[in-house]
Design an enzyme around this catalytic site. Structure first.
Site, short mmCIF file in Angstrom:
data_model
loop_
_atom_site.label_atom_id
_atom_site.label_comp_id
_atom_site.label_asym_id
_atom_site.label_seq_id
_atom_site.Cartn_x
_atom_site.Cartn_y
_atom_site.Cartn_z
N LYS A 53 0.98 -1.24 0.09
CA LYS A 53 -0.07 -0.04 0.08
C LYS A 53 0.71 1.02 -0.17
O LYS A 53 0.70 2.25 -0.77
CB LYS A 53 -0.91 -0.08 1.17
CG LYS A 53 -1.95 -1.01 0.79
CD LYS A 53 -2.80 -1.41 2.36
CE LYS A 53 -3.62 -2.53 2.14
NZ LYS A 53 -4.46 -3.04 3.25
N GLN A 97 -4.51 -1.38 9.63
CA GLN A 97 -4.52 -2.81 8.98
C GLN A 97 -5.13 -3.80 9.98
O GLN A 97 -4.61 -3.82 11.32
CB GLN A 97 -3.04 -3.06 8.81
CG GLN A 97 -2.95 -4.46 8.08
CD GLN A 97 -3.41 -4.36 6.55
OE1 GLN A 97 -3.32 -3.54 5.74
NE2 GLN A 97 -4.17 -5.51 6.31
N ASP A 120 -11.16 2.81 4.07
CA ASP A 120 -11.57 1.41 3.75
C ASP A 120 -13.02 1.12 3.81
O ASP A 120 -13.65 0.05 3.36
CB ASP A 120 -11.09 0.91 4.93
CG ASP A 120 -9.67 -0.18 4.62
OD1 ASP A 120 -9.50 -0.29 3.40
OD2 ASP A 120 -8.98 -0.51 5.73
#
Ligand code: NAD
Length: 287
Positions: A53, A97, A120
């Protein structure tokens, strides 16, 4: 012969659009969009995802802010960091994460992220917006699935779509996005009875079960469009490198209209959509 939908090529094109968006924001505000990436502990798979990422951010000109915290970090300390990132005007997206260590309540942490920075799309406010069709940030993998579908089908109105898998991060949001586009959606899962017969009615099958080669050729009607979200790492029989296997028996679906491969289908779209979500969040925040 089924068309193979090249997720890498579609992701590259999206990255080009994202890089243009970054350039416009820099021209307007003097600063690149910023994505904070928070990693707690040292789960090897998470380390790899985070590294990908961060590299991808650099590719399109997004500034990444990496926060690596030890596995024993308390929930309070993590919430304090989130509050600081929420208030930081140079951070437009926040990604925590997952999975988080067991002593941390992931729901509490994800729910503490400012919904406007929730790239997200997991915050309950964004989940609510998605299910009411009122905008917000959309989870990356489902968004990527829709962008791949768009490369082969212009208008989903009235089409029969079968989603296999009902997780909060993949199956359910995909179902919501398909409904928004006026498809007729059937969501199925491990307890669904007669799944092959249900799948055989579908114009579109989205397989997101994590069950290798679940969707057999005889489940698929002639001309259906197939998107394979599943990724399972399978040990090689010859002792070589592990293989990634999708949920669709790829070699049995030549009678489909189009199909995504694994790897090289949905996977590359997920990070590309994370980057485009960051630019979307930055555009709104700096408008
Ligand atoms: P999950 O385990 O949370 O959910 C799986 C869903 O599939 C459940 O609803 C379950 O009921 C259903 N299911 C499982 N086995 C089934 C079967 N045999 N028949 C019918 N339904 C079945 O998983 P998830 O997080 O939603 O991920 C699903 C798959 O997608 C996994 O392989 C995962 O690795 C992959 N994934 C890929 C990406 C990507 O970037 N390409 C992103 C997220 C997840």
């Amino acid at each position: 012969m089924a068309q193979i939908i090249d997720g890498r090529a579609v992701a590259r094109q999206l990255d080009e659009e994202t890089a243009l968006g970054v350039a416009q924001i820099i021209a307007r505000t003097g600063r690149a969009p910023g994505l904070a990436v928070v990693l707690v502990g040292n789960d090897p798979a998470s380390e790899v995802y985070v590294a990908h990422k961060i590299k991808a951010c650099a590719r399109v000109g997004i500034e990444s802010h990496e926060h690596r915290l030890p596995a024993e970090t308390s929930q309070d300390a993590l919430l304090t960091l989130i509050a600081r990132l929420n208030a930081d005007p140079t951070v437009h997206g926040i990604l925590v994460q997952v999975p988080l260590p067991e002593h941390i309540d992931a729901g509490a942490v994800l729910g503490a992220i400012d919904p406007g920075k929730d790239v997200d799309g997991f915050h309950p406010v964004n989940v609510g917006r998605l299910s009411t069709g009122t905008g917000g940030l959309v989870p990356c993998t489902p968004l990527g699935v829709m962008k791949l579908l768009d490369t082969v089908i212009d208008d989903l109105t009235g089409m029969n779509a079968v989603v296999i898998g009902k997780s909060n991060i993949v199956g359910k949001p995909i179902a919501m996005l398909l409904l928004e586009r006026e498809a007729t959606v059937t969501v199925t899962h491990i307890e669904t009875r007669g799944l092959p017969d249900i799948a055989r009615q579908a114009d579109i099958i989205i397989a997101a079960a994590g069950a290798p080669r679940l969707v057999k050729g005889f489940w698929v009607k002639e001309g259906a469009v197939l998107i394979d979200v599943g990724i399972t790492r399978v040990a090689s029989e010859s002792g070589g490198k592990d293989r990634l296997v999708g949920d669709i028996a790829f070699d049995e679906v030549q009678h489909a209209r189009a199909v995504t491969p694994v790897p090289g289908g949905v996977g590359p779209m997920t990070i590309a959509c994370l980057l485009s979500n960051t630019v979307k969040a930055a555009s709104i925040a700096t408008a």
